[in-house]
Motif scaffolding. Structure first.
Motif, PDB file in Angstrom:
ATOM      1  N   THR A  49       0.855  -1.184   0.000  1.00  0.00           N
ATOM      2  CA  THR A  49       0.000   0.000   0.000  1.00  0.00           C
ATOM      3  C   THR A  49       0.893   1.237   0.000  1.00  0.00           C
ATOM      4  N   PHE A  87       4.366   3.025  -3.385  1.00  0.00           N
ATOM      5  CA  PHE A  87       4.161   1.791  -4.146  1.00  0.00           C
ATOM      6  C   PHE A  87       3.230   2.021  -5.331  1.00  0.00           C
ATOM      7  N   ARG A  88       2.183   2.821  -5.140  1.00  0.00           N
ATOM      8  CA  ARG A  88       1.260   3.089  -6.249  1.00  0.00           C
ATOM      9  C   ARG A  88       1.967   3.809  -7.389  1.00  0.00           C
ATOM     10  N   ALA A  99       4.263   1.368  -9.210  1.00  0.00           N
ATOM     11  CA  ALA A  99       3.479   0.463 -10.043  1.00  0.00           C
ATOM     12  C   ALA A  99       3.010   1.163 -11.313  1.00  0.00           C
ATOM     13  N   ARG A 156      -3.860  -4.172  -9.853  1.00  0.00           N
ATOM     14  CA  ARG A 156      -2.579  -3.513 -10.102  1.00  0.00           C
ATOM     15  C   ARG A 156      -1.486  -4.266  -9.357  1.00  0.00           C
ATOM     16  N   SER A 157      -0.308  -4.332  -9.944  1.00  0.00           N
ATOM     17  CA  SER A 157       0.796  -5.013  -9.283  1.00  0.00           C
ATOM     18  C   SER A 157       2.105  -4.321  -9.631  1.00  0.00           C
ATOM     19  N   ILE A 170      -0.962  -4.271  -5.487  1.00  0.00           N
ATOM     20  CA  ILE A 170      -1.209  -2.955  -4.910  1.00  0.00           C
ATOM     21  C   ILE A 170      -2.633  -2.911  -4.359  1.00  0.00           C
TER      22      ILE A 170
END
Length: 311
Positions: free
Chosen positions: A209, A213-214, A217, A233-234, A290
């Motif tokens: 999270t 990280f977002r 990604a 999403r990953s 994510i």
């Protein structure tokens, strides 16, 4: 009930107004945030400067007004690592309380990890099985793992993207030696206690999270936020590793033009990427899913659980 959740982070002050009922997903109704950058308002002694305190007081006062206008019945206010780690933390909180009348709870690093884990568990559900969760904030990295809603292990390290940027990257484009030294430090810090999670066996699911990280990604090709929270999403470690040399070579203006990166956080992307890569390498994770829910949702869910228990 309508709740106001005031999150005083290392980067941003964020009021999230939610319609929340026990047994239902918290539904965001309104969002108000400002880039406080408290992690960058620490003086050489580690104290939050008066300028930082004034900015926090002004934001808190405005957030209270917004919450009142939006019909909030209650306000949950909490602060994380920037306030927690400041040498004048008690004085900062006392001044904010005196100036605004709103007490702010300081969450421990372990509680940050625990509540974030709760949010991710509720989002992913029991089908996620044995779950690992990672969160890179402005001031700290949280890690937690377990098979239930309460993690078996949960801890925090001072490896937030804003903190590392401030401590190690005081120039527009860091040189290779600085990047190598920071990479070495990050990996040693994470590996020191990695056995706390590894001894419980490999996870069935690993998730991440946070804005850092977002953004990473998104850089690596994940769907934009405009497509909504239900789109999978990953962050694959192979693609992130390919991107890191490119990110290091960019200046801040170039970083700020990448998808998912804001100008105010561009200088944090490289240290954030180094932490994310280290997490996936040390814990031998090919990718992280994510999750759109994080600490704020965990705080809301725990509060609703407490209200339900008193009913």
């Amino acid at each position: 009930m309508r709740l106001g959740v005031l999150d005083i982070g290392s980067n941003t002050g964020h009021l999230l107004v939610v319609d929340a009922h026990r047994g239902a997903a918290p539904l965001p109704a309104f969002s108000y945030k400002e880039p406080l950058r408290l992690a960058e308002h620490l003086d050489e002694t580690g104290a939050v400067s008066q300028k930082g305190i004034d900015a926090l007081a002004a934001f808190t006062s405005q957030a209270q007004q917004v919450a009142e206008e939006k019909g909030c019945e209650d306000m949950l206010a909490f602060a994380t690592s920037a306030v927690r780690d400041a040498v004048n933390s008690d004085a900062v909180l006392a001044e904010i309380d005196e100036r605004t009348g709103l007490p702010i709870e300081v969450l421990s690093g372990d509680d940050e990890a625990r509540l974030t884990f709760l949010a991710v568990r509720r989002w992913l559900g029991w089908s996620a099985g044995h779950l690992w969760v990672f969160d890179i904030g402005g001031g700290s990295l949280e890690m937690a793992g377990g098979a239930d809603e309460e993690p078996e292990v949960a801890w925090s390290l001072p490896l937030g993207a804003a903190r590392l940027a401030r401590q190690h990257f005081d120039v527009d484009r860091p040189d290779e030696d600085a990047v190598r030294a920071l990479r070495k430090q990050i990996r040693a810090d994470i590996a020191r206690d990695a056995g706390r999670m590894l001894r419980h066996g490999a996870p069935d699911h690993a998730a991440a999270t946070s804005k850092t990280f977002r953004s990473l990604a998104r850089i690596c090709g994940a769907a934009p936020s405009a497509e909504g929270p239900l789109v999978p999403r990953s962050l694959p470690v192979s693609e992130l590793s390919e991107w890191i040399p490119k990110l290091v070579a960019m200046n801040r203006d170039e970083l700020a033009h990448l998808p998912g990166v804001s100008a105010s956080r561009a200088h944090q992307i490289v240290p954030g990427a180094l932490v994310a890569e280290a997490v996936m390498d040390i814990f031998e994770l090919p990718a992280l899913e994510i999750c759109p829910w994080a600490l704020r949702e965990g705080v809301i869910l725990e509060r609703l659980d407490q209200i339900g228990g008193l009913a």
